[in-house]
Design a protein around this motif. Structure first.
Motif, mmCIF file in Angstrom:
data_model
loop_
_atom_site.group_PDB
_atom_site.id
_atom_site.type_symbol
_atom_site.label_atom_id
_atom_site.label_comp_id
_atom_site.label_asym_id
_atom_site.label_seq_id
_atom_site.Cartn_x
_atom_site.Cartn_y
_atom_site.Cartn_z
ATOM 1 N N LEU A 78 -68.770 10.698 -20.774
ATOM 2 C CA LEU A 78 -67.451 10.180 -20.391
ATOM 3 C C LEU A 78 -67.524 9.529 -19.016
ATOM 4 C CD1 LEU A 78 -64.311 9.922 -20.562
ATOM 5 C CD2 LEU A 78 -64.229 12.232 -19.587
ATOM 6 N N PHE A 79 -68.142 10.204 -18.064
ATOM 7 C CA PHE A 79 -68.241 9.658 -16.711
ATOM 8 C C PHE A 79 -69.040 8.350 -16.706
ATOM 9 C CE2 PHE A 79 -67.852 14.243 -14.971
ATOM 10 C CZ PHE A 79 -66.473 14.191 -15.084
ATOM 11 N N ASN A 80 -70.097 8.293 -17.503
ATOM 12 C CA ASN A 80 -70.881 7.062 -17.602
ATOM 13 C C ASN A 80 -70.054 5.930 -18.205
ATOM 14 O OD1 ASN A 80 -73.150 8.260 -16.459
ATOM 15 N ND2 ASN A 80 -73.985 8.861 -18.445
ATOM 16 N N LEU A 81 -69.237 6.260 -19.203
ATOM 17 C CA LEU A 81 -68.359 5.258 -19.803
ATOM 18 C C LEU A 81 -67.319 4.771 -18.791
ATOM 19 C CD1 LEU A 81 -67.246 3.581 -22.130
ATOM 20 C CD2 LEU A 81 -65.975 5.619 -22.874
ATOM 21 N N LEU A 82 -66.767 5.680 -18.003
ATOM 22 C CA LEU A 82 -65.792 5.282 -16.981
ATOM 23 C C LEU A 82 -66.433 4.319 -15.988
ATOM 24 C CD1 LEU A 82 -63.972 8.669 -16.284
ATOM 25 C CD2 LEU A 82 -63.234 6.798 -17.775
ATOM 26 N N GLY A 109 -67.594 20.900 -10.130
ATOM 27 C CA GLY A 109 -66.987 19.655 -9.682
ATOM 28 C C GLY A 109 -67.797 18.992 -8.593
ATOM 29 N N GLU A 110 -68.285 19.789 -7.647
ATOM 30 C CA GLU A 110 -69.118 19.255 -6.568
ATOM 31 C C GLU A 110 -70.407 18.649 -7.127
ATOM 32 O OE1 GLU A 110 -68.383 18.834 -3.460
ATOM 33 O OE2 GLU A 110 -66.610 20.095 -3.232
ATOM 34 N N SER A 111 -71.004 19.319 -8.113
ATOM 35 C CA SER A 111 -72.229 18.797 -8.731
ATOM 36 C C SER A 111 -71.966 17.475 -9.443
ATOM 37 C CB SER A 111 -72.802 19.815 -9.727
ATOM 38 O OG SER A 111 -73.208 20.981 -9.053
ATOM 39 N N PHE A 112 -70.870 17.405 -10.193
ATOM 40 C CA PHE A 112 -70.511 16.150 -10.849
ATOM 41 C C PHE A 112 -70.297 15.046 -9.818
ATOM 42 C CE2 PHE A 112 -68.830 18.605 -14.670
ATOM 43 C CZ PHE A 112 -69.763 18.098 -15.562
ATOM 44 N N LYS A 113 -69.577 15.382 -8.763
ATOM 45 C CA LYS A 113 -69.227 14.402 -7.735
ATOM 46 C C LYS A 113 -70.472 13.764 -7.118
ATOM 47 C CE LYS A 113 -66.290 13.940 -3.659
ATOM 48 N NZ LYS A 113 -65.328 14.623 -2.799
ATOM 49 N N GLU A 114 -71.548 14.537 -7.009
ATOM 50 C CA GLU A 114 -72.787 14.039 -6.418
ATOM 51 C C GLU A 114 -73.482 12.994 -7.284
ATOM 52 O OE1 GLU A 114 -75.423 17.213 -5.335
ATOM 53 O OE2 GLU A 114 -73.896 18.201 -4.117
ATOM 54 N N VAL A 115 -73.319 13.084 -8.606
ATOM 55 C CA VAL A 115 -74.064 12.195 -9.494
ATOM 56 C C VAL A 115 -73.213 11.132 -10.180
ATOM 57 C CG1 VAL A 115 -75.889 13.875 -9.917
ATOM 58 C CG2 VAL A 115 -73.930 13.788 -11.460
ATOM 59 N N LYS A 117 -70.789 8.035 -10.707
ATOM 60 C CA LYS A 117 -70.639 6.784 -9.973
ATOM 61 C C LYS A 117 -69.235 6.194 -10.124
ATOM 62 C CE LYS A 117 -75.487 5.649 -9.977
ATOM 63 N NZ LYS A 117 -76.385 6.151 -10.932
ATOM 64 N N VAL A 118 -68.238 7.056 -10.232
ATOM 65 C CA VAL A 118 -66.839 6.639 -10.205
ATOM 66 C C VAL A 118 -66.156 7.467 -9.119
ATOM 67 C CG1 VAL A 118 -66.717 5.926 -12.631
ATOM 68 C CG2 VAL A 118 -66.160 8.268 -12.030
ATOM 69 N N PRO A 119 -65.062 6.970 -8.572
ATOM 70 C CA PRO A 119 -64.340 7.781 -7.585
ATOM 71 C C PRO A 119 -64.010 9.149 -8.192
ATOM 72 C CG PRO A 119 -63.490 5.552 -7.609
ATOM 73 C CD PRO A 119 -64.443 5.660 -8.770
ATOM 74 N N PHE A 120 -64.286 10.204 -7.445
ATOM 75 C CA PHE A 120 -64.214 11.565 -7.980
ATOM 76 C C PHE A 120 -63.592 12.466 -6.920
ATOM 77 C CE2 PHE A 120 -65.561 15.658 -9.442
ATOM 78 C CZ PHE A 120 -65.831 15.527 -10.808
ATOM 79 N N GLU A 121 -62.511 13.128 -7.283
ATOM 80 C CA GLU A 121 -61.802 14.014 -6.355
ATOM 81 C C GLU A 121 -61.689 15.390 -6.991
ATOM 82 O OE1 GLU A 121 -57.378 14.226 -4.250
ATOM 83 O OE2 GLU A 121 -57.814 12.655 -5.692
ATOM 84 N N ILE A 122 -61.897 16.427 -6.188
ATOM 85 C CA ILE A 122 -61.714 17.800 -6.656
ATOM 86 C C ILE A 122 -60.380 18.286 -6.117
ATOM 87 C CG2 ILE A 122 -62.606 20.158 -6.575
ATOM 88 C CD1 ILE A 122 -65.411 18.838 -6.178
#
Length: 125
Positions: A78-82, A109-115, A117-122
């Motif tokens: 999903l994140f790659n598609l975004l 969430g922190e782990s996802f945020k590191e990898v 490539k879309v704006p990501f907020e926890i």
């Protein structure tokens, strides 16, 4: 073009509430379906088909209490598609929503945020 996608939550699948006119995109609940591809592929296809040729500026709210390994793989898809959709002039941002005392979910969430490539907020609630 379908402007909405709604999937009722079950004990093993999250609620999916996507609504283009309202700019609402929510994934909420528990995600541990036996066949994650069968559950997530139609969701990814819907996003791909409905956001590929138009500009949408919206948050994708993800509030998962629990997800299994298969769901993790599909969430990364999903994140790659975004990211791909953002390259086509969309402005899609992820908001990872979790309980303030759920240290594991915050760490995820922190782990996802590191990898991702879309704006990501926890967002801790």
């Amino acid at each position: 073009m379908e402007t909405t996608l709604y999937i009722e939550p079950t004990s093993v699948t999250p609620e999916i509430d996507f609504n283009i006119p309202e700019l609402k995109f929510i994934i909420k609940g528990r995600s541990m379906p036996e066949n994650t591809d069968k559950f997530y592929n139609p969701i990814l296809n819907w996003l791909r088909e409905n956001l590929h040729h138009q500009f949408v500026k919206a948050n994708i709210d993800i509030a998962l209490d629990y997800y299994n390994t298969g769901s993790f793989i599909r969430i990364m898809a999903l994140f790659n598609l975004l990211e791909e959709l953002n390259q086509k002039d969309n402005d899609l941002r992820v908001r990872w929503i979790c309980e303030a005392e759920d240290e594991d979910n915050i760490a995820d969430g922190e782990s996802f945020k590191e990898v991702v490539k879309v704006p990501f907020e926890i967002i801790e609630i």
